[in-house]
Enzyme design. Structure first.
Site, PDB file in Angstrom:
ATOM      1  N   HIS A   1      48.257  -5.664   2.764  1.00  0.00           N
ATOM      2  CA  HIS A   1      47.022  -4.919   2.443  1.00  0.00           C
ATOM      3  C   HIS A   1      47.719  -4.003   1.020  1.00  0.00           C
ATOM      4  CE1 HIS A   1      49.536  -2.147   5.097  1.00  0.00           C
ATOM      5  NE2 HIS A   1      49.065  -1.034   4.102  1.00  0.00           N
TER       6      HIS A   1
ATOM      7  N   HIS B   1      53.629   3.364  -2.848  1.00  0.00           N
ATOM      8  CA  HIS B   1      52.482   2.380  -2.969  1.00  0.00           C
ATOM      9  C   HIS B   1      51.118   2.737  -3.629  1.00  0.00           C
ATOM     10  CE1 HIS B   1      51.337   4.571   0.687  1.00  0.00           C
ATOM     11  NE2 HIS B   1      50.347   4.144   0.389  1.00  0.00           N
TER      12      HIS B   1
ATOM     13  N   HIS C   1      46.732   2.400  -4.067  1.00  0.00           N
ATOM     14  CA  HIS C   1      45.280   1.806  -3.754  1.00  0.00           C
ATOM     15  C   HIS C   1      44.620   1.589  -5.097  1.00  0.00           C
ATOM     16  CE1 HIS C   1      46.343   3.193   0.666  1.00  0.00           C
ATOM     17  NE2 HIS C   1      47.071   3.883  -0.167  1.00  0.00           N
TER      18      HIS C   1
ATOM     19  N   GLU D   1      41.835   6.733  -3.416  1.00  0.00           N
ATOM     20  CA  GLU D   1      41.247   7.210  -2.068  1.00  0.00           C
ATOM     21  C   GLU D   1      40.713   8.394  -2.016  1.00  0.00           C
ATOM     22  OE1 GLU D   1      44.446   6.033   0.887  1.00  0.00           O
ATOM     23  OE2 GLU D   1      43.087   4.489   1.031  1.00  0.00           O
TER      24      GLU D   1
ATOM     25  N   HIS E   1      50.685   6.653  -3.971  1.00  0.00           N
ATOM     26  CA  HIS E   1      51.055   7.405  -2.810  1.00  0.00           C
ATOM     27  C   HIS E   1      52.572   7.226  -2.781  1.00  0.00           C
ATOM     28  CE1 HIS E   1      46.850   7.164  -0.633  1.00  0.00           C
ATOM     29  NE2 HIS E   1      46.820   8.023  -1.741  1.00  0.00           N
TER      30      HIS E   1
ATOM     31  N   THR F   1      46.037   7.045   5.785  1.00  0.00           N
ATOM     32  CA  THR F   1      44.695   6.484   5.525  1.00  0.00           C
ATOM     33  C   THR F   1      44.618   4.856   5.615  1.00  0.00           C
ATOM     34  OG1 THR F   1      45.637   5.551   3.236  1.00  0.00           O
ATOM     35  CG2 THR F   1      44.684   8.032   3.401  1.00  0.00           C
TER      36      THR F   1
HETATM   37  O1  LIG Z   1      49.023   7.758   2.263  1.00  0.00           O
HETATM   38  C1  LIG Z   1      49.000   6.705   2.860  1.00  0.00           C
HETATM   39  N1  LIG Z   1      48.860   5.657   2.578  1.00  0.00           N
HETATM   40  C2  LIG Z   1      48.805   4.548   3.797  1.00  0.00           C
HETATM   41  O2  LIG Z   1      48.480   3.316   3.196  1.00  0.00           O
HETATM   42  C3  LIG Z   1      49.165   5.268   4.818  1.00  0.00           C
HETATM   43  C4  LIG Z   1      50.434   4.903   5.338  1.00  0.00           C
HETATM   44  C5  LIG Z   1      50.733   4.145   6.711  1.00  0.00           C
HETATM   45  C6  LIG Z   1      51.902   3.976   7.105  1.00  0.00           C
HETATM   46  C7  LIG Z   1      53.142   4.142   6.477  1.00  0.00           C
HETATM   47  C8  LIG Z   1      53.037   4.815   5.010  1.00  0.00           C
HETATM   48  C9  LIG Z   1      51.911   5.250   4.662  1.00  0.00           C
HETATM   49  S1  LIG Z   1      49.211   6.860   4.614  1.00  0.00           S
HETATM   50 ZN   LIG Z   2      48.502   5.199   0.691  1.00  0.00          ZN
END
Ligand SMILES: O=C1NC(=O)[C@@H](c2ccccc2)S1
Ligand SMILES: [Zn+2]
Length: 248
Positions: free
Chosen positions: A51, A81, A83, A93, A106, A186
């Protein structure tokens, strides 16, 4: 309040992301400046997790940490990572006064001072700290370009490649003003374990760079290809929470 509403309110009171309504933010003079140190030697690999893609860091030592700010103790850097959205119109987000940004970085840390592993930290309200950096369309971002140049090695889900000497701290905005609130992951399982730290200043990315993110596959090599066109969660009710700011 109907039964389902009251059950809903009781069981998920601190979900993320949220709209940060700056008129309702409370300046908190007791909030300290953040201490952030990321050692480029901590970066290890780039992974397509289906994802999104993660830059993963060595988190078996305390070489790369965040502390102070709203935090008690230090939190160890684990991964970062992004979004993004199907177009440049949305993708972040967190939303600021109703304004959606085209993407959001993030930076995920966990409370290694209190908990033995990341998975254990996920089970606690003070287990995880995520720094959120909003992205705006602007000039080409050379740090993000260094990631993009490796994305074709992780085009399909579950592929990974070495990614070392990445200087994550260069991706942070110069201005360290931040908002902070108690929230959640999230993505599933949406655990309510995150202290969120969102920088007020956005960093630039250019539109072509963003387009590269959308060309990643959410499918593995064995499947018919499909793309990660977007991966941002809708905003959630703020419930009884107040967002605090480190600045007036
Ligand atoms: O900030 C966040 N972004 C995400 O994709 C979520 C996540 C879930 C599991 C591990 C790391 C991050 S929490
Ligand atoms: Zn994230």
């Amino acid at each position: 309040m109907g039964a389902s509403t009251s059950r809903h309110r009781q069981c998920r009171p601190r979900q993320s992301p949220i709209n940060i309504y700056t008129k309702k933010v409370r300046y908190d003079s007791s909030l300290k400046p953040l201490y952030i140190y990321y050692d480029p030697k901590s970066s290890q690999r780039l992974v397509n997790v289906g994802h999104c893609f993660n830059v993963e860091f060595e988190d078996t030592n305390d070489k790369s940490v965040v502390s102070d700010g709203p935090l008690v103790g230090y939190y160890r850097l684990r991964q970062c990572h992004f979004h993004w959205g199907a177009s440049d119109k949305d993708g972040s987000e967190h939303v600021i006064d109703g304004l959606e940004y085209p993407a959001e970085l993030h930076i995920v840390h966990w409370n290694a001072q209190k908990y033995p592993t990341f998975d254990e930290a996920l089970e606690h309200p003070d287990g995880v700290a995520v720094i959120g950096v909003l992205l705006k369309i602007g000039e080409t971002n050379p740090l993000i370009q260094s990631i993009i140049d490796s994305l074709d090695q992780v085009k399909e889900k579950n592929k990974e490649c070495p990614f070392t000497q990445f200087d994550l701290s260069s991706l942070l905005p110069n201005d360290r003003n931040y908002w902070t609130y108690q929230g959640s992951l999230t993505t599933t399982p949406y655990l309510e374990c995150v202290t969120w730290i969102i920088f007020q200043e956005a960093i630039p990315i250019d539109s072509d760079q963003l387009q590269h993110f959308r060309s990643l596959h959410c499918t593995s090599e064995a499947e018919d290809p499909a793309f990660i066109l977007e991966n941002h969660r809708a905003i959630q009710p703020i419930e009884a929470r107040v967002v605090r700011s480190s600045f007036k």
